[in-house]
Design an enzyme around this catalytic site. Structure first.
Site, mmCIF file in Angstrom:
data_model
loop_
_atom_site.group_PDB
_atom_site.id
_atom_site.type_symbol
_atom_site.label_atom_id
_atom_site.label_comp_id
_atom_site.label_asym_id
_atom_site.label_seq_id
_atom_site.Cartn_x
_atom_site.Cartn_y
_atom_site.Cartn_z
ATOM 1 C CB CYS A 137 26.132 -46.525 -100.479
ATOM 2 S SG CYS A 137 27.042 -48.037 -100.843
ATOM 3 C CB THR A 181 27.383 -51.277 -103.025
ATOM 4 O OG1 THR A 181 28.165 -50.592 -104.003
ATOM 5 C CG2 THR A 181 27.776 -52.734 -103.004
ATOM 6 C CB CYS A 203 30.033 -46.512 -107.462
ATOM 7 S SG CYS A 203 31.095 -46.418 -105.993
ATOM 8 C CG HIS A 231 33.614 -44.139 -103.460
ATOM 9 N ND1 HIS A 231 32.570 -44.688 -102.753
ATOM 10 C CD2 HIS A 231 34.652 -44.064 -102.596
ATOM 11 C CE1 HIS A 231 32.972 -44.926 -101.498
ATOM 12 N NE2 HIS A 231 34.228 -44.555 -101.385
HETATM 13 N N1 DGL Z 1 29.980 -45.685 -102.676
HETATM 14 C C1 DGL Z 1 29.473 -47.012 -102.813
HETATM 15 C C2 DGL Z 1 28.412 -47.083 -103.906
HETATM 16 O O1 DGL Z 1 27.782 -46.098 -104.252
HETATM 17 C C3 DGL Z 1 30.402 -48.181 -102.966
HETATM 18 C C4 DGL Z 1 31.793 -48.216 -102.520
HETATM 19 C C5 DGL Z 1 32.216 -49.594 -102.009
HETATM 20 O O2 DGL Z 1 32.011 -49.810 -100.819
HETATM 21 O O3 DGL Z 1 32.718 -50.417 -102.779
HETATM 22 O O4 DGL Z 1 28.155 -48.130 -104.430
#
Ligand code: DGL
Length: 276
Positions: free
Chosen positions: A77, A79, A192, A194
């Protein structure tokens, strides 16, 4: 029979994004057991205030490390990694941590037009860590930071329900595309975990073709490099199932089905920790 090693790889994200890293890590470490942790009670991380998020994640890891004693922890992640990696390493010095940070260096090396964009959550975009990466590796190119409020949520819905609002994807990625003195953005960094789940929709709705950089394989390689004994470790014939833990303790049916599709058995979470 070769057995899977006792100590698992712990893979952590706020939601399902870390699965994009998990699938690469499994290819490289077929003999290893994986524990996937989704802090769905805290999702989305993008809008959390920094000090609160830092304390929240460190406290979550106290329980996770005590319970699973991982060989290594992968923070899948951006973030979280751009905020809390140093704190985690200081708090748990016996556990190696691998982070996921925006792939600004490879983008700066590859761009031909000199215009790159970093697509991320609003949290990652405003981190000092991200600014430092730009200062260190991309001072000679133009970097546009694009913070998206909606894409992580759209990816969650897409993976569970198979539906994505293409107009919303188009709108969210539009600011990545700039034209300047006859040059155009040629690389978009998916910062990110996702977002790779939506990359086909991004390709379809982009105003012109670009390279989309997904760092998942590089992160998996980095994790592998910290586990030299991994080489040659074979997958056992009757493997212990890899597991998924949701901090809400309450993933819905579609989420459980998705996890099953990834070969993960959903475990009840003893670490229920709601956002404070
Ligand atoms: N998957 C997370 C990233 O790589 C962020 C998703 C989120 O919690 O907003 O930053």
């Amino acid at each position: 029979m070769t057995t899977k090693r006792e100590k698992p790889v712990l893979m952590f994200d706020s939601g399902i994004g870390g699965l994009t890293v998990l699938r690469e890590a499994r290819v490289l470490m077929p003999g290893r057991r994986f524990v996937y942790v989704a802090d769905d009670a805290g999702f989305p991380y993008g809008s959390w205030e920094e000090d609160r998020l830092r304390a929240h994640i460190v406290s979550l890891f106290r329980g996770l490390i005590a319970e699973h004693d991982p060989e290594i922890a992968v923070i899948a992640c951006n973030t979280a990694s751009t905020l809390v990696l140093d704190d985690l390493r200081a708090a748990f010095p016996d556990t190696p941590f691998v982070g996921t940070v925006p792939a600004i260096k490879p983008a700066a090396e590859r761009t031909r037009s000199g215009l790159i964009s970093v697509l991320a959550t609003p949290g990652t975009v405003k981190r000092q860590y991200t600014r430092n990466l730009i200062g260190e590796w991309a001072s000679k190119v133009h970097v546009r930071l694009v913070g998206s409020e909606r894409l992580a949520g759209l990816a969650e819905t897409y993976m569970r329900q198979g539906f994505v609002d293409e107009d919303a994807v188009r709108e969210e990625i539009a600011p990545c595309f700039i034209e300047q003195e006859g040059r155009r953005t040629d690389i978009v960094v998916l910062a990110c975990t996702h977002y790779p789940f939506l990359v086909n929709r991004m390709r379809k709705t982009a105003p012109w073709p670009v390279d989309w950089i997904d760092p998942a394989e590089a992160i998996a390689r980095r994790a592998l490099s910290l586990m030299p004994e991994e080489q040659g470790l074979q997958a056992p014939e009757l493997p212990d199932p890899d597991v998924a833990i949701f901090t809400s303790g309450n993933p819905d049916f579609a989420t459980c089905r998705l996890m099953q599709g990834f070969g993960l058995r959903v475990e009840p979470s003893p670490h229920r920790l709601l956002p404070t």
